[in-house]
Design a protein around this motif. Structure first.
Motif, PDB file in Angstrom:
ATOM      1  N   VAL A  46       8.387   2.576   8.046  1.00 16.30           N
ATOM      2  CA  VAL A  46       7.494   2.708   9.240  1.00 16.30           C
ATOM      3  C   VAL A  46       8.125   2.312  10.434  1.00 16.30           C
ATOM      4  N   PHE A  47       9.075   1.486  10.581  1.00 18.33           N
ATOM      5  CA  PHE A  47       9.666   1.067  11.657  1.00 18.33           C
ATOM      6  C   PHE A  47      10.673   1.763  11.947  1.00 18.33           C
ATOM      7  N   SER A  48      11.477   2.569  11.084  1.00 16.52           N
ATOM      8  CA  SER A  48      12.452   3.307  11.412  1.00 16.52           C
ATOM      9  C   SER A  48      11.929   4.889  11.505  1.00 16.52           C
ATOM     10  N   HIS A  49      10.612   4.971  11.561  1.00 16.34           N
ATOM     11  CA  HIS A  49       9.946   6.263  11.696  1.00 16.34           C
ATOM     12  C   HIS A  49      10.333   7.198  10.530  1.00 16.34           C
ATOM     13  N   LYS A  50      10.652   6.631   9.363  1.00 12.75           N
ATOM     14  CA  LYS A  50      10.972   7.506   8.380  1.00 12.75           C
ATOM     15  C   LYS A  50       9.723   7.883   7.506  1.00 12.75           C
ATOM     16  N   SER A  51       8.684   7.159   7.738  1.00 13.43           N
ATOM     17  CA  SER A  51       7.492   7.418   7.213  1.00 13.43           C
ATOM     18  C   SER A  51       6.247   7.315   8.334  1.00 13.43           C
ATOM     19  N   MET A  52       5.242   8.071   8.243  1.00 14.32           N
ATOM     20  CA  MET A  52       4.165   7.939   9.233  1.00 14.32           C
ATOM     21  C   MET A  52       3.441   6.588   8.717  1.00 14.32           C
ATOM     22  N   GLY A  53       2.938   6.032   9.831  1.00 12.20           N
ATOM     23  CA  GLY A  53       2.098   4.623   9.691  1.00 12.20           C
ATOM     24  C   GLY A  53       1.947   3.825  10.627  1.00 12.20           C
ATOM     25  N   PHE A  54       1.312   2.683  10.846  1.00 13.61           N
ATOM     26  CA  PHE A  54       1.200   2.053  11.839  1.00 13.61           C
ATOM     27  C   PHE A  54       1.719   0.460  11.446  1.00 13.61           C
ATOM     28  N   ALA A  55       2.233  -0.010  12.487  1.00 10.18           N
ATOM     29  CA  ALA A  55       2.835  -1.445  12.335  1.00 10.18           C
ATOM     30  C   ALA A  55       2.178  -2.568  13.173  1.00 10.18           C
ATOM     31  N   TYR A  56       2.133  -2.310  14.334  1.00 10.62           N
ATOM     32  CA  TYR A  56       1.518  -3.218  15.099  1.00 10.62           C
ATOM     33  C   TYR A  56       0.889  -2.561  16.400  1.00 10.62           C
ATOM     34  N   THR A  57      -0.280  -2.776  17.014  1.00 12.60           N
ATOM     35  CA  THR A  57      -0.983  -2.071  17.767  1.00 12.60           C
ATOM     36  C   THR A  57      -0.155  -1.964  19.275  1.00 12.60           C
ATOM     37  N   ARG A  58       0.587  -2.884  19.513  1.00 14.64           N
ATOM     38  CA  ARG A  58       1.283  -2.396  20.920  1.00 14.64           C
ATOM     39  C   ARG A  58       2.102  -1.186  20.671  1.00 14.64           C
TER      40      ARG A  58
END
Ligand code: PLP
Length: 418
Positions: A46-58
């Protein structure tokens, strides 16, 4: 928005499939700071934009995403980014393309907070060159190799100068510069600037988009058509490989995250609900503003500024560019500051408040509030005089509004009137 259905039908029905979940008709409020995953590997993706998803609201949140997609559909962009306020949206947009030594061209008749921001930017080496009136001619005269953006308000608050979007975008594009427009006062009900050639549309969603006066927010919508020249727009050069997506991707994955001006999920939810009635509200607000302006215009001792009034310098744009409406703001000059205060203080159905786009009619004396930090010359160039009253017209019954304003005007002394 493509006109394959009416404005309000589209507002209510387009993009519903973006609400991934259990068939909700409105987005869920994801009022969380962070999102957890089963494994570290998943979060890494998720952090490396390799899969869709949310990590942290900011840096992303489903409720913000739903609101962004709603406004993006409305404006016809390639993507939208929500911000904590309209000012956060304006400053993030400028920072995304400007570095120290760069210039912006803007009209003088801007919202006071934006003028203040442009003053602040001088200390960071970003210089604004002001045109008395922003149009194709003045853009051509002022553009140079340092200019990185043209910034204008579609209907300036409160001077009510109208930007000819097509003409301004053509002049800006000739010089290799994008046109950024603040469409807060016009709203997509009056005009969709991307369809006329603007490159980025900015909203303070705190105003007509939210509509209920219950949350501060901002939105940046990218039209995705501007052919960035990365030798000129050096601020975007690391994103060169993304071509026309460079503006949006730099903002989304870099600057916006790091400036930290994200919208709160509750505000996104409230504004999402609010915008669904934009068409209904704007129609009523504009009709009320038109009727009130015409009623006040008959009074001999005040001078009214509203776009649909006969002889208004920008009247032709009402039909040509603004869907036949004059917007929700009118101003009038009372003759003196004292009389302006008396009129404002005696209104029964208007609230004295520093906002626009509420359901309720709001009034303010801009010179002593929103424009207090600016010089007299800057204020007057923005259409703000010592005796100016700004009215953000609401959805009240028009007879009540008209009677209230006419009583207030007629019951105040006129000895000191210009
Ligand atoms: N742009 C315009 C035209 C405005 O009128 C305002 C606020 O009044 C802003 C931007 C700033 O928006 P916000 O108060 O959401 O930061």
């Amino acid at each position: 928005m493509k006109q394959d259905c009416g404005f309000t039908t589209g507002l209510l029905h387009k993009g519903l499939k973006n609400l991934k979940g259990q068939g909700e008709i409105l987005p869920a409020i994801s009022q969380v700071s962070a999102f957890s995953y089963e494994s570290m590997e998943e979060l890494e993706k998720v952090f490396s934009h390799k899969s869709m998803g949310f990590a942290y609201t900011r840096i992303g949140n489903p409720t913000l995403s739903a609101f962004e997609q709603k406004i993006n559909i409305l404006e016809g962009g390639i993507g939208a980014i929500s911000c904590s306020s309209g000012m956060a949206a304006i400053s993030s947009t400028i920072f995304n393309v400007c570095e120290s030594g760069d210039e912006i061209i803007a009209g003088k008749g801007l919202y006071g907070g934006t003028l203040d921001l442009f003053h602040d930017l001088e200390k960071l080496g970003i210089h604004t060159v002001f045109a008395d009136v922003l149009n194709g001619k003045t853009i051509r005269e002022l553009a140079n190799e340092r200019t990185k953006a043209v910034f204008g308000e579609v209907i300036s608050n409160p001077s009510l100068n109208v930007l000819d979007i097509k003409e301004a975008s053509e002049a800006a594009h000739e010089a290799g510069i994008p046109l950024f427009v603040d469409a807060t006062t016009a709203t997509p009900f009056l005009v969709t600037p991307l369809s006329l050639g603007a490159d980025v549309v900015i909203h303070s969603t705190s105003k007509y988009i939210n509509g209920g006066g219950n949350s501060i927010g901002g939105m940046i919508v990218d039209g995705g058509k501007f052919p960035w020249d990365f030798t000129k727009h050096k601020a975007l050069s690391e994103y060169k490989k993304y071509g026309k997506m460079a503006f949006l991707l730099r903002l989304r994955t870099d600057l916006w995250e790091n400036l930290g001006g994200c919208m709160s999920p509750v505000n996104a939810y409230l504004s999402y609900i609010g915008v669904e009635t934009l068409g209904l509200r704007m129609e009523r607000i504009c009709k009320n503003a038109d009727a009130l302006a015409h009623a006040l215009d008959k009074e001999k001792d005040i001078t009214v500024n509203y776009l649909t009034l006969k002889d208004h310098p920008f009247r032709e744009y009402v039909n040509r560019q603004l869907n036949g409406y004059g917007g929700g703001i009118l101003t009038f000059r009372a003759g003196s500051k004292e009389r302006a205060f008396k009129i404002v203080n005696s209104l029964k159905y208007s609230l004295i408040a520093s906002n626009i786009g509420d359901l309720r009619t709001l009034v303010i004396h801009p010179s002593s509030t929103l424009y207090a930090r600016l010089s007299e010359e800057e204020r007057e160039a923005a259409g703000v005089y010592e005796d100016t009253v700004r009215v953000s017209v609401g959805i009240e019954d028009i007879n009540d509004l008209t009677e209230d304003f006419l009583n207030a005007v007629r019951n105040t002394e006129t000895d000191d009137v210009r």
